[in-house]
Scaffold this motif. Sequence first.
Motif, mmCIF file in Angstrom:
data_model
loop_
_atom_site.group_PDB
_atom_site.id
_atom_site.type_symbol
_atom_site.label_atom_id
_atom_site.label_comp_id
_atom_site.label_asym_id
_atom_site.label_seq_id
_atom_site.Cartn_x
_atom_site.Cartn_y
_atom_site.Cartn_z
ATOM 1 N N LEU A 23 -11.485 -0.177 8.585
ATOM 2 C CA LEU A 23 -10.156 0.147 9.110
ATOM 3 C C LEU A 23 -10.065 1.636 9.411
ATOM 4 O O LEU A 23 -10.782 2.439 8.789
ATOM 5 C CB LEU A 23 -9.068 -0.220 8.081
ATOM 6 C CG LEU A 23 -8.802 -1.704 7.813
ATOM 7 C CD1 LEU A 23 -7.810 -1.844 6.674
ATOM 8 C CD2 LEU A 23 -8.264 -2.388 9.066
ATOM 9 N N PRO A 24 -9.170 2.034 10.337
ATOM 10 C CA PRO A 24 -8.950 3.464 10.567
ATOM 11 C C PRO A 24 -8.352 4.119 9.325
ATOM 12 O O PRO A 24 -7.614 3.479 8.566
ATOM 13 C CB PRO A 24 -7.946 3.490 11.737
ATOM 14 C CG PRO A 24 -7.949 2.121 12.307
ATOM 15 C CD PRO A 24 -8.339 1.187 11.220
ATOM 16 N N ALA A 25 -8.665 5.388 9.113
ATOM 17 C CA ALA A 25 -8.076 6.114 7.988
ATOM 18 C C ALA A 25 -6.574 6.274 8.218
ATOM 19 O O ALA A 25 -6.136 6.566 9.335
ATOM 20 C CB ALA A 25 -8.730 7.478 7.844
ATOM 21 N N PRO A 26 -5.726 6.063 7.191
ATOM 22 C CA PRO A 26 -4.276 6.165 7.364
ATOM 23 C C PRO A 26 -3.800 7.616 7.433
ATOM 24 O O PRO A 26 -4.487 8.533 6.973
ATOM 25 C CB PRO A 26 -3.734 5.461 6.123
ATOM 26 C CG PRO A 26 -4.792 5.637 5.085
ATOM 27 C CD PRO A 26 -6.099 5.647 5.820
ATOM 28 N N VAL A 27 -2.614 7.801 8.006
ATOM 29 C CA VAL A 27 -2.011 9.137 8.148
ATOM 30 C C VAL A 27 -0.743 9.190 7.307
ATOM 31 O O VAL A 27 0.137 8.333 7.443
ATOM 32 C CB VAL A 27 -1.675 9.429 9.623
ATOM 33 C CG1 VAL A 27 -1.001 10.796 9.748
ATOM 34 C CG2 VAL A 27 -2.931 9.362 10.485
ATOM 35 N N ARG A 95 3.873 -2.308 1.526
ATOM 36 C CA ARG A 95 2.885 -1.540 2.282
ATOM 37 C C ARG A 95 1.488 -2.109 2.027
ATOM 38 O O ARG A 95 1.297 -2.960 1.155
ATOM 39 C CB ARG A 95 2.939 -0.065 1.868
ATOM 40 C CG ARG A 95 4.325 0.544 1.990
ATOM 41 C CD ARG A 95 4.341 2.010 1.626
ATOM 42 N NE ARG A 95 3.653 2.830 2.623
ATOM 43 C CZ ARG A 95 3.650 4.173 2.596
ATOM 44 N NH1 ARG A 95 4.263 4.820 1.609
ATOM 45 N NH2 ARG A 95 3.019 4.858 3.531
ATOM 46 N N ALA A 96 0.533 -1.618 2.785
ATOM 47 C CA ALA A 96 -0.860 -2.038 2.585
ATOM 48 C C ALA A 96 -1.306 -1.685 1.174
ATOM 49 O O ALA A 96 -0.898 -0.663 0.601
ATOM 50 C CB ALA A 96 -1.761 -1.366 3.613
ATOM 51 N N GLY A 97 -2.158 -2.549 0.616
ATOM 52 C CA GLY A 97 -2.624 -2.344 -0.739
ATOM 53 C C GLY A 97 -3.805 -1.392 -0.829
ATOM 54 O O GLY A 97 -4.226 -0.780 0.165
ATOM 55 N N ALA A 98 -4.361 -1.289 -2.045
ATOM 56 C CA ALA A 98 -5.345 -0.257 -2.350
ATOM 57 C C ALA A 98 -6.787 -0.758 -2.392
ATOM 58 O O ALA A 98 -7.661 -0.063 -2.894
ATOM 59 C CB ALA A 98 -5.001 0.395 -3.685
ATOM 60 N N TYR A 99 -7.060 -1.960 -1.851
ATOM 61 C CA TYR A 99 -8.450 -2.383 -1.716
ATOM 62 C C TYR A 99 -9.065 -1.633 -0.520
ATOM 63 O O TYR A 99 -9.569 -2.225 0.433
ATOM 64 C CB TYR A 99 -8.565 -3.872 -1.429
ATOM 65 C CG TYR A 99 -8.131 -4.858 -2.502
ATOM 66 C CD1 TYR A 99 -7.625 -4.457 -3.732
ATOM 67 C CD2 TYR A 99 -8.259 -6.228 -2.258
ATOM 68 C CE1 TYR A 99 -7.239 -5.398 -4.678
ATOM 69 C CE2 TYR A 99 -7.885 -7.171 -3.210
ATOM 70 C CZ TYR A 99 -7.369 -6.752 -4.416
ATOM 71 O OH TYR A 99 -6.989 -7.698 -5.348
ATOM 72 N N SER A 100 -9.060 -0.329 -0.556
ATOM 73 C CA SER A 100 -9.529 0.476 0.577
ATOM 74 C C SER A 100 -9.972 1.843 0.079
ATOM 75 O O SER A 100 -9.523 2.302 -0.977
ATOM 76 C CB SER A 100 -8.427 0.632 1.628
ATOM 77 O OG SER A 100 -7.268 1.230 1.064
ATOM 78 N N GLU A 101 -10.829 2.496 0.865
ATOM 79 C CA GLU A 101 -11.346 3.798 0.440
ATOM 80 C C GLU A 101 -10.261 4.860 0.391
ATOM 81 O O GLU A 101 -10.313 5.780 -0.423
ATOM 82 C CB GLU A 101 -12.463 4.242 1.385
ATOM 83 C CG GLU A 101 -13.756 3.489 1.197
ATOM 84 C CD GLU A 101 -14.870 4.057 2.055
ATOM 85 O OE1 GLU A 101 -15.801 4.655 1.469
ATOM 86 O OE2 GLU A 101 -14.818 3.913 3.281
ATOM 87 N N GLN A 102 -9.290 4.759 1.303
ATOM 88 C CA GLN A 102 -8.156 5.678 1.290
ATOM 89 C C GLN A 102 -6.860 4.879 1.341
ATOM 90 O O GLN A 102 -6.809 3.800 1.921
ATOM 91 C CB GLN A 102 -8.235 6.656 2.469
ATOM 92 C CG GLN A 102 -9.423 7.612 2.374
ATOM 93 C CD GLN A 102 -9.368 8.693 3.455
ATOM 94 O OE1 GLN A 102 -8.739 8.541 4.492
ATOM 95 N NE2 GLN A 102 -10.049 9.801 3.196
#
Length: 337
Positions: A23-27, A95-102
């Motif tokens: 996924l793209p990195a969030p801002v 909001r989107a959860g934390a199964y992600s690098e950022q």
Amino acid sequence: MKAVAYFNSLPTDHHESLQDIELPAPVPGPRDLLVEVRAISVNPVDTKVRRNTKPEGGQPKVLGWDAAGVVVGVGSEVSLFKVGDEVFYAGSIARAGAYSEQHLVDERIVGRKPQSLGFAEAAALPLTSITAWELLFDRLQLAEGQGSGQQLLIVGAAGGVGSIMLQLARQLTDVTVIATASRPETQAWVRELGAHHVIDHSQPLYDQLQRAGFASVSHVASLTHTDRHFDQLVEALAPQGRLSLIDDPAQPLDVMKLKRKSLSLHWELMFTRALFETPDMIEQHNLLQRVSELVDRGVLRTTLGEHFGTINATNLRRAHALLESGKAKGKIVLEGF
């Protein structure tokens, strides 16, 4: 960035129930922290959303509402944290959860990670600590340093919320804590965490309470299978007692049964403050700060039960399956990508 998500609601034994994606990195928005996720914990809410909520428009849905990591970016209005701070939090279900690098999270629901814990140990604490704290002090209205002569029955005390609630009740109040657990290993676990008495929720509760010397209890925290135990809990509660719950009963509860004793019923959902951005939303920051302090002072301990390795789809499917089995003890954590 790496992430784990799902596209369709599928059982955990299906290889597409959770998938590794990019996924793209969030801002970050004005009050957001951008966190480099170091560790996550898995909760029953993760499995419930996966089973019951289909992603919209074919887009991937990222789960995970327990994380510990390092702040790598901040929004324009952030005042509580800075880049480089180590934090822990439960996030917002909206909001989107934390199964992600950022991951993005509003600073008002974030606490500083306990210095005495690693990231995995810290990730086990936020969601359950907030739930247990709000349930104990806001819903049941027990008070710190008080509770002598009162009793708290915790149904399902060996799980994530029960494991931290038991500690909070023992360490911060004078209430007598009666924990339920059904297996030898979970009964040993709740005794280790400080339960005064342990009974088996697979057997009739009220009979066991009476054998333990309790004609009634003043407070009940029902954390699982409330519909199954409801009649016995009503019977066990003293007049004007308080019943609180966090689960999703499979059958409707007949609240008219509470009337004769003037019992009160209290729901707890730790996402409420973030979901509605309530005026007191920052209280979750404050209580996580307090939990962090209590951990570093040795008053509270992490409730990490099992470490499932690296954060990836395979390991997360295993974690979801264990949670769905109802046999988890403490919290399941994963660490690193």
